[in-house]
Write an enzyme that holds these catalytic residues in place. Structure first.
Site, mmCIF file in Angstrom:
data_model
loop_
_atom_site.group_PDB
_atom_site.id
_atom_site.type_symbol
_atom_site.label_atom_id
_atom_site.label_comp_id
_atom_site.label_asym_id
_atom_site.label_seq_id
_atom_site.Cartn_x
_atom_site.Cartn_y
_atom_site.Cartn_z
ATOM 1 N N ASN A 87 -10.542 -40.249 141.588
ATOM 2 C CA ASN A 87 -10.246 -40.336 140.370
ATOM 3 C C ASN A 87 -11.110 -40.085 138.914
ATOM 4 O O ASN A 87 -11.918 -41.140 138.888
ATOM 5 C CB ASN A 87 -9.067 -40.877 139.857
ATOM 6 C CG ASN A 87 -7.586 -41.531 140.604
ATOM 7 O OD1 ASN A 87 -6.901 -40.039 140.879
ATOM 8 N ND2 ASN A 87 -7.266 -42.302 140.538
ATOM 9 N N GLY A 93 -6.634 -40.033 135.861
ATOM 10 C CA GLY A 93 -5.752 -41.166 135.812
ATOM 11 C C GLY A 93 -6.598 -42.381 135.999
ATOM 12 O O GLY A 93 -6.436 -43.326 136.433
ATOM 13 N N HIS A 100 -14.805 -44.663 141.803
ATOM 14 C CA HIS A 100 -14.374 -45.705 143.312
ATOM 15 C C HIS A 100 -14.191 -44.822 143.738
ATOM 16 O O HIS A 100 -13.302 -43.535 143.400
ATOM 17 C CB HIS A 100 -14.266 -47.045 142.617
ATOM 18 C CG HIS A 100 -13.195 -46.521 141.768
ATOM 19 N ND1 HIS A 100 -13.593 -46.468 140.758
ATOM 20 C CD2 HIS A 100 -11.937 -46.458 141.404
ATOM 21 C CE1 HIS A 100 -12.212 -46.764 139.369
ATOM 22 N NE2 HIS A 100 -11.761 -46.295 140.446
HETATM 23 P P1 AMP Z 1 -9.445 -45.767 138.789
HETATM 24 O O1 AMP Z 1 -7.469 -45.617 137.745
HETATM 25 O O2 AMP Z 1 -8.873 -44.474 140.019
HETATM 26 O O3 AMP Z 1 -10.169 -45.669 137.496
HETATM 27 O O4 AMP Z 1 -9.020 -47.090 139.561
HETATM 28 C C1 AMP Z 1 -9.241 -48.434 139.167
HETATM 29 C C2 AMP Z 1 -8.444 -49.263 140.168
HETATM 30 O O5 AMP Z 1 -9.046 -50.555 139.587
HETATM 31 C C3 AMP Z 1 -6.868 -49.440 139.703
HETATM 32 O O6 AMP Z 1 -6.318 -49.402 141.050
HETATM 33 C C4 AMP Z 1 -7.176 -50.718 139.210
HETATM 34 O O7 AMP Z 1 -5.896 -51.736 139.801
HETATM 35 C C5 AMP Z 1 -8.539 -51.896 139.755
HETATM 36 N N1 AMP Z 1 -8.631 -53.065 139.824
HETATM 37 C C6 AMP Z 1 -8.890 -53.215 137.946
HETATM 38 N N2 AMP Z 1 -9.376 -54.393 137.855
HETATM 39 C C7 AMP Z 1 -9.539 -55.161 138.638
HETATM 40 C C8 AMP Z 1 -9.972 -55.771 139.751
HETATM 41 N N3 AMP Z 1 -11.235 -57.194 139.078
HETATM 42 N N4 AMP Z 1 -10.035 -56.686 141.047
HETATM 43 C C9 AMP Z 1 -10.178 -55.104 142.086
HETATM 44 N N5 AMP Z 1 -9.303 -54.253 141.529
HETATM 45 C C10 AMP Z 1 -9.053 -54.025 139.845
#
Ligand code: AMP
Ligand code: ZN
Length: 114
Positions: A87, A93, A100
């Site tokens: 994303n 999103g 990542h």
């Molecule tokens: P995005 O919305 O593509 O930036 O994805 C960010 C992702 O990070 C989301 O799916 C969240 O659920 C995940 N996320 C946020 N904080 C953490 C955390 N502390 N550990 C693991 N995943 C996380």
């Protein structure tokens, strides 16, 4: 490392996460709010916010993320199909601004994505 970045801190083990990959250039961990039975986030250790900030010299690193995702998918037997997603930007999103790759599997996915 960006001192204010959540995923840099996870990579440096300053914030706990369920690590599934811990390599020199990349690391991966279970998403805290999984959207599928398998939901893993793969990150470069090098901090950049999104693909907008990547350059030609990062091409191999980005390829490593994809190949690591394929390896994990194979190990986990995601034979029916899996999805790898970047994303880029809030409109797509993105909520954490350390690039990542999402690896999602273990259920059926629709197209186009929402
Ligand atoms: P995005 O919305 O593509 O930036 O994805 C960010 C992702 O990070 C989301 O799916 C969240 O659920 C995940 N996320 C946020 N904080 C953490 C955390 N502390 N550990 C693991 N995943 C996380
Ligand atoms: Zn970072």
């Amino acid at each position: 490392m960006d001192a204010n970045c959540l995923f840099c801190k996870i990579g440096a083990k300053k914030i706990p996460a369920k690590l599934v990959l811990d390599e020199e250039e990349i690391f991966a961990f279970e998403d805290i709010n999984p959207q599928a039975p398998t939901h893993i986030l793969l990150c470069p250790r090098k901090h950049f916010a999104s693909l907008h900030e990547a350059s030609e010299e990062d091409a191999a690193l980005l390829g490593k993320l994809q190949m690591a995702a394929a390896k994990i998918a194979k190990e986990r037997g995601l034979l029916a199909g899996y999805r790898t997603v970047f994303n880029n930007g809030s409109g797509a999103g993105q909520s954490v601004f350390h690039l990542h790759l999402h690896l999602l599997g273990g259920r059926n996915f629709r197209w186009p994505p929402g």
